[in-house]
Design a protein around this motif. Structure first.
Motif, PDB file in Angstrom:
ATOM      1  N   GLN A  23      46.804  50.392  33.582  1.00 40.65           N
ATOM      2  CA  GLN A  23      47.887  50.219  34.557  1.00 40.65           C
ATOM      3  C   GLN A  23      47.570  50.960  35.861  1.00 40.65           C
ATOM      4  N   ASN A  26      45.472  48.778  37.991  1.00 35.24           N
ATOM      5  CA  ASN A  26      46.274  47.764  38.684  1.00 35.24           C
ATOM      6  C   ASN A  26      46.925  48.338  39.942  1.00 35.24           C
ATOM      7  N   LEU A  27      47.439  49.562  39.836  1.00 31.39           N
ATOM      8  CA  LEU A  27      48.101  50.197  40.984  1.00 31.39           C
ATOM      9  C   LEU A  27      47.098  50.515  42.098  1.00 31.39           C
ATOM     10  N   ASP A  30      46.518  47.186  43.883  1.00 36.74           N
ATOM     11  CA  ASP A  30      47.629  46.608  44.655  1.00 36.74           C
ATOM     12  C   ASP A  30      48.243  47.565  45.684  1.00 36.74           C
ATOM     13  N   PHE A  31      48.121  48.863  45.448  1.00 42.09           N
ATOM     14  CA  PHE A  31      48.798  49.820  46.342  1.00 42.09           C
ATOM     15  C   PHE A  31      47.843  50.841  46.969  1.00 42.09           C
ATOM     16  N   GLU A 181      50.416  42.556  30.954  1.00 40.13           N
ATOM     17  CA  GLU A 181      50.932  41.842  32.135  1.00 40.13           C
ATOM     18  C   GLU A 181      52.415  42.126  32.327  1.00 40.13           C
ATOM     19  N   TYR A 184      52.979  45.683  33.467  1.00 43.45           N
ATOM     20  CA  TYR A 184      52.637  45.907  34.870  1.00 43.45           C
ATOM     21  C   TYR A 184      53.667  45.296  35.815  1.00 43.45           C
ATOM     22  N   SER A 185      54.163  44.131  35.435  1.00 41.96           N
ATOM     23  CA  SER A 185      55.163  43.468  36.275  1.00 41.96           C
ATOM     24  C   SER A 185      56.401  44.365  36.437  1.00 41.96           C
ATOM     25  N   LYS A 188      55.469  47.535  38.555  1.00 46.07           N
ATOM     26  CA  LYS A 188      55.345  47.237  39.982  1.00 46.07           C
ATOM     27  C   LYS A 188      56.730  47.193  40.635  1.00 46.07           C
ATOM     28  N   ASP A 189      57.671  46.530  39.963  1.00 42.64           N
ATOM     29  CA  ASP A 189      59.038  46.456  40.500  1.00 42.64           C
ATOM     30  C   ASP A 189      59.645  47.844  40.641  1.00 42.64           C
ATOM     31  N   ILE A 191      58.134  50.729  40.955  1.00 43.54           N
ATOM     32  CA  ILE A 191      57.491  51.516  42.022  1.00 43.54           C
ATOM     33  C   ILE A 191      57.941  51.030  43.389  1.00 43.54           C
ATOM     34  N   ARG A 192      58.050  49.722  43.545  1.00 48.93           N
ATOM     35  CA  ARG A 192      58.519  49.179  44.840  1.00 48.93           C
ATOM     36  C   ARG A 192      59.916  49.703  45.160  1.00 48.93           C
TER      37      ARG A 192
END
Length: 197
Positions: A23, A26-27, A30-31, A181, A184-185, A188-189, A191-192
């Protein structure tokens, strides 16, 4: 040295085998975080020719115990310094702080954390994942005795850290019983929402 307020730090905690590394990758993608794994830094230091700490680290890791915090914090600070010198200032610090005194010392000496990601997972699922990883990882601590010791250490020493940050409203809990998946979805939400991005 970098200033405390020029870096953003997220602690990443969870029992062994919850998939923190996956994970975090992934971050990073994307970030644009820098992912620092306390365990990887210690293993690299242990393998570094001429390291004054190598033998000490080996013994602690083999026994499933926590390496003295001065060593871990020094390795983290050095790795952060290197990234900051390349203009990168957002960090995921994975597998740290493992104990309350590490959390206090890091926040006193290095930087405050924005929040902690806590990957929540049942012991059964972690055990299955680690034994599967042990088939290919070649890691000396992916065996059933070491795994059981690491669970016990995690619950006794790391959960108080999670509870402390939870009391400050600085924890994002990520349930890990779903597919990578789905996990992570959700992550991500969260963290946003938290970072307002």
């Amino acid at each position: 040295a970098f200033k405390r307020d020029e870096v953003k730090v997220i602690f990443v905690l969870g029992g062994p085998g919850v998939g923190k590394g996956t994970q975090c990758a992934n971050l990073v993608r994307d970030f644009n975080y820098v992912h620092l794994s306390a365990g990887d830094l210690l293993r690299a230091e242990q393998a570094r020719p001429g390291s004054e700490f190598g033998e000490l680290i080996s013994t602690y890791i083999r026994e499933g115990n926590i390496v003295p915090q001065e060593i871990t914090i020094a390795l983290l600070r050095n790795a952060m310094q290197e990234a900051v010198s390349q203009g990168r200032t957002k960090f995921l610090i994975d597998g740290f702080p493992r104990k309350m005194d590490q959390a206090v010392k890091f926040e006193d000496d290095v930087a405050l954390s924005e929040f902690t990601l806590y990957f929540d997972c049942s012991e059964e699922i972690m055990l299955q994942r680690l034994l599967k990883r042990g088939e290919t990882s070649g890691r000396s601590d992916d065996n059933i005795e070491s795994i059981r010791k690491r669970f016990k250490t995690f619950i006794e020493t790391s959960m108080p850290v999670v509870d402390y940050y939870r009391s400050l409203n600085k924890v994002i809990v990520v349930p890990c019983d779903k597919s990578q998946e789905e996990v992570y979805s959700l992550l991500k939400d969260k963290i946003r929402d938290r970072m307002d991005i």
